[in-house]
Design an enzyme around this catalytic site. Structure first.
Site, PDB file in Angstrom:
ATOM      1  N   ARG A 121       0.813  -1.218   0.000  1.00 27.53           N
ATOM      2  CA  ARG A 121       0.000   0.000   0.000  1.00 27.53           C
ATOM      3  C   ARG A 121       0.846   1.268   0.000  1.00 27.53           C
ATOM      4  NH1 ARG A 121      -2.669   0.251   6.120  1.00 27.53           N
ATOM      5  NH2 ARG A 121      -0.745  -0.059   7.249  1.00 27.53           N
ATOM      6  N   ASP A 157      -8.320  -5.710  12.369  1.00 23.58           N
ATOM      7  CA  ASP A 157      -8.478  -4.475  11.587  1.00 23.58           C
ATOM      8  C   ASP A 157      -8.434  -4.815  10.097  1.00 23.58           C
ATOM      9  OD1 ASP A 157      -8.650  -1.852  10.855  1.00 23.58           O
ATOM     10  OD2 ASP A 157      -6.533  -1.429  11.136  1.00 23.58           O
ATOM     11  N   GLU A 214     -12.957  -4.599  12.522  1.00 23.51           N
ATOM     12  CA  GLU A 214     -12.859  -3.136  12.414  1.00 23.51           C
ATOM     13  C   GLU A 214     -12.656  -2.650  10.985  1.00 23.51           C
ATOM     14  OE1 GLU A 214     -10.004  -1.515  15.200  1.00 23.51           O
ATOM     15  OE2 GLU A 214      -9.180  -0.180  13.686  1.00 23.51           O
ATOM     16  N   GLU A 241     -12.485   5.424  11.795  1.00 25.26           N
ATOM     17  CA  GLU A 241     -11.227   6.188  11.715  1.00 25.26           C
ATOM     18  C   GLU A 241     -11.146   6.974  10.409  1.00 25.26           C
ATOM     19  OE1 GLU A 241      -8.789   2.450  11.784  1.00 25.26           O
ATOM     20  OE2 GLU A 241      -7.550   3.507  10.345  1.00 25.26           O
ATOM     21  N   ASP A 269     -10.227   9.678  14.834  1.00 31.12           N
ATOM     22  CA  ASP A 269      -8.832  10.018  15.143  1.00 31.12           C
ATOM     23  C   ASP A 269      -8.790  11.496  15.536  1.00 31.12           C
ATOM     24  OD1 ASP A 269      -5.741   8.925  14.031  1.00 31.12           O
ATOM     25  OD2 ASP A 269      -6.041  11.003  14.666  1.00 31.12           O
ATOM     26  N   HIS A 278      -8.864   6.291  17.242  1.00 28.35           N
ATOM     27  CA  HIS A 278      -7.843   5.640  16.420  1.00 28.35           C
ATOM     28  C   HIS A 278      -6.446   6.066  16.890  1.00 28.35           C
ATOM     29  CE1 HIS A 278      -5.254   5.746  12.701  1.00 28.35           C
ATOM     30  NE2 HIS A 278      -5.546   4.467  12.810  1.00 28.35           N
ATOM     31  N   GLU A 283      -6.100   2.868  22.083  1.00 27.26           N
ATOM     32  CA  GLU A 283      -5.328   2.108  21.099  1.00 27.26           C
ATOM     33  C   GLU A 283      -3.906   2.644  21.020  1.00 27.26           C
ATOM     34  OE1 GLU A 283      -6.397   2.482  16.895  1.00 27.26           O
ATOM     35  OE2 GLU A 283      -5.135   0.759  16.386  1.00 27.26           O
TER      36      GLU A 283
HETATM   37 MG   LIG Z   1      -7.926   0.705  12.347  1.00 24.76          MG
END
Ligand SMILES: [Mg+2]
Length: 390
Positions: free
Chosen positions: A50, A215, A241, A268, A291, A318, A340
């Site tokens: 990515r 996730d 998630e 997020e 976030d 997030h 987190e």
């Molecule tokens: Mg995540």
């Protein structure tokens, strides 16, 4: 009255953004070379990695200076576009405004953006300014931000660690851990098998008394999430998630219908309170994850937290425990019962060496203790901030 004299956004040096880190890793972090399920996986040339298609924009710092010389500092993401929104649009319009009026200023920046959208990149710009304003307010009033927003609600924040170095998370004393799912629909049955194997291995490693989450980073469709959830049920995931395209709100509704007993988390990649209101009122998710550096800063997150709390839904920001901003939110907000901590640094590198600000806490035995220094307790002076500039 204290007024805003100057607002300046700038790119943060990448070597500073990842902390001082001098201890050598005894193993490279999971992120190095790992395939992570991603929304571009349907296009072969962007599937494996990515980082190939993500922008190279650096982190963004935002310094707000008031008429008496007091100042505050905020951080967000996405480099030049966000810097342009702050320095060329929002910032100049806020000069001379009351510097402590965080509600008024948040209302203005989100409305300045209305012709081109208050979400997405403009929300990052709003966040950078808002976090700097709260830091400034705390320093002017000589109180930690968590007190200004009605905290503390707890003595410390219990954290889970995110990443696929599960053994390292356990060694560090975390009691909850979240895996990044490697495969999505493009990998077919083989990918489904590999996802199940990863989760099964983690469950075997941590035993029955540690929570494990998964996730999926916007990579899946409803059909795939349903099949994956059925496979994982026997390993008792706490939640699944960020599984769908964040704009597919009908999809989240279908997912909730088809997976009534499965914990679902997300948000997020949502940026405005209205999206969280939509999700909370329909109970599409069990955990909301805005976030603090992306979804409108502390002011944006407090609005989202009020919506979530009214619906009886938890807010776990997030990567909230990776920044002093998220740590103050987590200590203060009653419905934010866990934090987190994203762990992308090398195995064996002390967490204290991976932080951006000297004043911020890091998890010890899975718990973060929050600084009670004024503002966000960043522990940097103006020279330190100048050194962050790229
Ligand atoms: Mg995540």
């Amino acid at each position: 009255m204290l007024t805003i004299e100057r607002i300046e956004a700038f790119a943060i040096r990448s070597d500073i953004a990842s902390g001082p880190g001098h201890t050598p890793a005894r193993r490279a972090p999971w992120l190095a070379g790992a395939e992570i399920a991603a929304p571009l996986a349907r296009h072969a040339r962007f599937k494996r990695d990515r980082t190939v298609w993500r922008p190279k924009w650096p982190a963004v710092g935002c310094l707000v200076t008031a008429s008496d010389g007091s100042w505050g500092f905020g951080v967000s993401r996405y480099g030049s576009p966000v810097i342009a929104i702050v320095n060329e649009h929002f910032g100049p319009l806020l000069i001379g405004e009351p510097a402590l009026a965080t509600e008024r200023l948040w209302d203005m920046t989100t409305r300045f953006a209305s012709p081109y959208g208050a979400g997405g990149l403009s929300a990052y710009a709003t966040s950078a300014i808002d976090l700097a304003l709260w830091d400034l307010k705390g320093k002017v009033l000589k109180r930690p931000v968590y007190e200004l927003i009605g905290g503390p609600s707890r003595s410390h924040v219990e954290c889970y660690a995110t990443g696929n170095d599960t053994d390292w998370h356990m060694e560090l004393g975390f009691r909850a851990t979240k895996l990044a799912c490697p495969h999505g629909p493009a990998d077919g049955l083989e990918g489904l098998d590999a996802n199940e194997a990863l989760f099964a291995k983690a469950r075997e490693l941590v035993g029955p008394q540690v929570e494990i989450m998964l996730d999926c980073w916007m990579s899946m469709d409803v059909e795939y999430v349903v099949r994956l959830a059925q496979r994982l049920a026997r390993y008792e995931p706490r939640w699944i998630e960020d599984s769908l395209n964040p704009d597919d709100l009908d999809g989240f509704e279908a997912l909730r219908r088809r997976l009534p007993g499965v914990g679902l988390a997300g948000g997020e990649h949502w940026y405005v309170p209205q999206t969280f209101l939509h999700a909370a009122s329909r109970r599409l998710l069990d955990v909301l994850q805005p976030d603090i550096g992306w979804a409108g800063g502390l002011t944006g997150l407090l609005r989202i937290a009020a919506i979530a709390d009214a619906a009886g839904i938890a807010v776990i920001p997030h990567a909230g425990m990776n920044t002093p901003y998220g740590q103050h939110f987590g200590l203060a907000v009653p419905g934010s019962h866990m934090g987190e901590f994203f762990l992308g640094s090398g195995v064996g590198v002390p967490l204290d060496e991976t932080k951006l600000f000297p004043g911020q806490g890091v998890p010890v035995d899975g718990k973060v203790t929050v600084s009670d220094a004024p503002g966000f307790g960043l522990g940097v002076d103006l020279d330190g901030i100048a050194r962050m500039k790229a």
